[in-house]
Design a protein around this motif. Structure first.
Motif, PDB file in Angstrom:
ATOM      1  N   MET A   1       0.916  -1.155   0.198  1.00 40.97           N
ATOM      2  CA  MET A   1       0.002   0.043  -0.228  1.00 40.97           C
ATOM      3  C   MET A   1       0.862   1.223  -0.137  1.00 40.97           C
ATOM      4  SD  MET A   1      -3.148   1.043   0.011  1.00 40.97           S
ATOM      5  CE  MET A   1      -4.437   0.281   0.979  1.00 40.97           C
ATOM      6  N   GLU A   2       1.820   1.255   0.813  1.00 40.54           N
ATOM      7  CA  GLU A   2       2.680   2.459   1.024  1.00 40.54           C
ATOM      8  C   GLU A   2       3.584   2.567  -0.111  1.00 40.54           C
ATOM      9  OE1 GLU A   2       2.398   4.458   3.547  1.00 40.54           O
ATOM     10  OE2 GLU A   2       0.794   3.231   4.243  1.00 40.54           O
ATOM     11  N   LYS A   3       4.106   1.698  -0.955  1.00 39.43           N
ATOM     12  CA  LYS A   3       4.692   1.704  -2.173  1.00 39.43           C
ATOM     13  C   LYS A   3       3.676   2.425  -3.322  1.00 39.43           C
ATOM     14  CE  LYS A   3       6.850  -0.754  -5.868  1.00 39.43           C
ATOM     15  NZ  LYS A   3       7.259  -2.077  -6.418  1.00 39.43           N
ATOM     16  N   GLY A   4       2.478   2.047  -3.356  1.00 43.09           N
ATOM     17  CA  GLY A   4       1.570   2.394  -4.118  1.00 43.09           C
ATOM     18  C   GLY A   4       1.308   4.059  -4.010  1.00 43.09           C
ATOM     19  N   LYS A   5       1.049   4.379  -2.740  1.00 44.06           N
ATOM     20  CA  LYS A   5       1.053   5.590  -2.510  1.00 44.06           C
ATOM     21  C   LYS A   5       2.021   6.621  -2.923  1.00 44.06           C
ATOM     22  CE  LYS A   5      -2.066   4.903   1.451  1.00 44.06           C
ATOM     23  NZ  LYS A   5      -2.024   5.018   3.005  1.00 44.06           N
ATOM     24  N   ALA A   6       3.429   5.991  -2.753  1.00 44.82           N
ATOM     25  CA  ALA A   6       4.515   6.571  -3.135  1.00 44.82           C
ATOM     26  C   ALA A   6       4.583   7.158  -4.754  1.00 44.82           C
ATOM     27  CB  ALA A   6       5.775   6.107  -2.548  1.00 44.82           C
ATOM     28  N   LEU A   7       4.485   5.983  -5.362  1.00 39.50           N
ATOM     29  CA  LEU A   7       4.375   5.948  -6.760  1.00 39.50           C
ATOM     30  C   LEU A   7       3.341   6.914  -7.384  1.00 39.50           C
ATOM     31  CD1 LEU A   7       4.983   2.076  -7.522  1.00 39.50           C
ATOM     32  CD2 LEU A   7       6.727   3.913  -7.849  1.00 39.50           C
ATOM     33  N   LEU A   8       2.353   6.928  -6.624  1.00 35.65           N
ATOM     34  CA  LEU A   8       1.168   7.611  -7.329  1.00 35.65           C
ATOM     35  C   LEU A   8       1.479   9.180  -6.932  1.00 35.65           C
ATOM     36  CD1 LEU A   8      -1.652   8.152  -8.350  1.00 35.65           C
ATOM     37  CD2 LEU A   8      -2.685   7.868  -6.011  1.00 35.65           C
ATOM     38  N   SER A   9       2.040   9.508  -5.773  1.00 34.84           N
ATOM     39  CA  SER A   9       2.591  10.999  -5.579  1.00 34.84           C
ATOM     40  C   SER A   9       3.435  11.425  -6.584  1.00 34.84           C
ATOM     41  CB  SER A   9       3.089  10.843  -4.281  1.00 34.84           C
ATOM     42  OG  SER A   9       2.302  10.782  -3.179  1.00 34.84           O
ATOM     43  N   GLU A  10       4.384  10.713  -7.028  1.00 30.63           N
ATOM     44  CA  GLU A  10       5.334  10.850  -8.010  1.00 30.63           C
ATOM     45  C   GLU A  10       4.783  11.169  -9.340  1.00 30.63           C
ATOM     46  OE1 GLU A  10       8.440   7.817  -8.453  1.00 30.63           O
ATOM     47  OE2 GLU A  10       8.734   7.911  -6.173  1.00 30.63           O
ATOM     48  N   CYS A  11       3.676  10.248  -9.523  1.00 37.10           N
ATOM     49  CA  CYS A  11       3.186  10.271 -10.786  1.00 37.10           C
ATOM     50  C   CYS A  11       2.118  11.646 -11.062  1.00 37.10           C
ATOM     51  CB  CYS A  11       1.943   9.251 -11.005  1.00 37.10           C
ATOM     52  SG  CYS A  11       2.878   7.522 -11.794  1.00 37.10           S
ATOM     53  N   LEU A  12       1.651  12.308  -9.845  1.00 35.51           N
ATOM     54  CA  LEU A  12       0.728  13.357  -9.798  1.00 35.51           C
ATOM     55  C   LEU A  12       1.407  14.773 -10.110  1.00 35.51           C
ATOM     56  CD1 LEU A  12      -1.956  12.165  -7.157  1.00 35.51           C
ATOM     57  CD2 LEU A  12      -2.002  12.097  -9.704  1.00 35.51           C
ATOM     58  N   VAL A  13       2.915  14.702  -9.951  1.00 35.83           N
ATOM     59  CA  VAL A  13       3.552  15.783 -10.163  1.00 35.83           C
ATOM     60  C   VAL A  13       3.411  16.514 -11.443  1.00 35.83           C
ATOM     61  CG1 VAL A  13       6.064  16.994 -10.588  1.00 35.83           C
ATOM     62  CG2 VAL A  13       5.551  15.109  -8.409  1.00 35.83           C
ATOM     63  N   GLU A  14       3.155  15.796 -12.684  1.00 36.02           N
ATOM     64  CA  GLU A  14       2.965  15.821 -13.908  1.00 36.02           C
ATOM     65  C   GLU A  14       2.207  14.409 -14.453  1.00 36.02           C
ATOM     66  OE1 GLU A  14       5.753  17.686 -16.736  1.00 36.02           O
ATOM     67  OE2 GLU A  14       7.065  18.149 -15.144  1.00 36.02           O
ATOM     68  N   PRO A  15       0.911  14.558 -14.222  1.00 39.53           N
ATOM     69  CA  PRO A  15       0.129  13.407 -14.512  1.00 39.53           C
ATOM     70  C   PRO A  15       0.030  13.236 -15.953  1.00 39.53           C
ATOM     71  CG  PRO A  15      -1.338  15.195 -13.449  1.00 39.53           C
ATOM     72  CD  PRO A  15       0.117  15.610 -13.424  1.00 39.53           C
ATOM     73  N   GLN A  16       0.345  11.629 -16.354  1.00 35.69           N
ATOM     74  CA  GLN A  16       0.126  11.541 -17.856  1.00 35.69           C
ATOM     75  C   GLN A  16      -0.575   9.923 -17.514  1.00 35.69           C
ATOM     76  OE1 GLN A  16       0.876  13.228 -20.388  1.00 35.69           O
ATOM     77  NE2 GLN A  16       1.667  15.032 -18.884  1.00 35.69           N
ATOM     78  N   VAL A  17      -1.467   9.767 -18.539  1.00 32.45           N
ATOM     79  CA  VAL A  17      -1.951   8.416 -18.476  1.00 32.45           C
ATOM     80  C   VAL A  17      -1.070   7.379 -18.466  1.00 32.45           C
ATOM     81  CG1 VAL A  17      -3.646   6.870 -20.101  1.00 32.45           C
ATOM     82  CG2 VAL A  17      -4.351   9.194 -19.450  1.00 32.45           C
ATOM     83  N   PRO A  18      -0.152   7.238 -19.551  1.00 34.87           N
ATOM     84  CA  PRO A  18       0.898   6.085 -19.617  1.00 34.87           C
ATOM     85  C   PRO A  18       1.606   6.052 -18.343  1.00 34.87           C
ATOM     86  CG  PRO A  18       1.042   7.436 -21.605  1.00 34.87           C
ATOM     87  CD  PRO A  18       0.181   8.172 -20.718  1.00 34.87           C
ATOM     88  N   ALA A  19       1.894   6.820 -17.520  1.00 28.91           N
ATOM     89  CA  ALA A  19       2.791   6.675 -16.220  1.00 28.91           C
ATOM     90  C   ALA A  19       1.654   6.027 -15.311  1.00 28.91           C
ATOM     91  CB  ALA A  19       3.381   7.898 -15.801  1.00 28.91           C
ATOM     92  N   LEU A  20       0.656   6.571 -15.299  1.00 27.11           N
ATOM     93  CA  LEU A  20      -0.496   6.096 -14.219  1.00 27.11           C
ATOM     94  C   LEU A  20      -0.706   4.590 -14.573  1.00 27.11           C
ATOM     95  CD1 LEU A  20      -2.757   9.163 -14.288  1.00 27.11           C
ATOM     96  CD2 LEU A  20      -1.565   8.175 -12.391  1.00 27.11           C
ATOM     97  N   LEU A  21      -0.861   4.056 -15.909  1.00 25.09           N
ATOM     98  CA  LEU A  21      -1.165   2.938 -16.287  1.00 25.09           C
ATOM     99  C   LEU A  21       0.097   1.979 -15.944  1.00 25.09           C
ATOM    100  CD1 LEU A  21      -3.262   3.579 -19.483  1.00 25.09           C
ATOM    101  CD2 LEU A  21      -4.144   2.575 -17.218  1.00 25.09           C
ATOM    102  N   ASP A  22       1.344   2.543 -16.009  1.00 29.23           N
ATOM    103  CA  ASP A  22       2.537   1.751 -15.755  1.00 29.23           C
ATOM    104  C   ASP A  22       2.406   1.491 -14.367  1.00 29.23           C
ATOM    105  OD1 ASP A  22       3.207   1.528 -18.454  1.00 29.23           O
ATOM    106  OD2 ASP A  22       4.761   3.121 -18.347  1.00 29.23           O
TER     107      ASP A  22
END
Length: 124
Positions: A1-22
């Motif tokens: 869960m913590e890993k997912g939250k950290a990765l999502l926080s990184e993705c939300l800096v400049e959100p892009q669909v491919p990064a979110l799907l990855d």
């Protein structure tokens, strides 16, 4: 869960669909010491611990990313998967659009449905 939250926080800096799907396709499993004990046994805990689950008979069937930008534009894309996490071709569907331009437009157009384009290539 913590890993997912950290990765999502990184993705939300400049959100892009491919990064979110990855992010949603990350099958890495945490160490055994980080797994919960829910009573299903260690092997099942391992199997279910990744963000993306891929086995022959159980796993992630689809990953969906939705971006809603400050200007009201939005983008929704879904990737589909089969047994063992094998991608099933192009995205199941893709939706892009703008917020209605005038008050009440959304209510009047809700029966028209979204602009769904089956089989659209995923945006870069």
């Amino acid at each position: 869960m913590e890993k997912g939250k950290a990765l999502l926080s990184e993705c939300l800096v400049e959100p892009q669909v491919p990064a979110l799907l990855d992010l949603l396709h990350d099958a890495q499993q945490p160490p055994d010491s980080a797994l919960p004990d829910t009573g299903v046994g260690l092997n099942t805990e391992r199997l279910l611990s990744g963000i993306f689950i891929a086995t022959r008979s159980y796993g992630t069937l689809a990953s969906t990313a939705l971006l809603v930008r400050a200007d009201g534009s939005r983008q929704l894309v879904e990737r589909r998967y089969g047994p063992l996490g094998v991608p099933l071709g192009r995205p199941a569907w893709s939706v892009e659009g703008q917020r209605p331009a005038y008050p009440g437009a959304h209510e009047r157009m809700k029966d028209a449905g979204p602009a769904i384009r089956p089989g659209c290539p995923m945006p870069d």
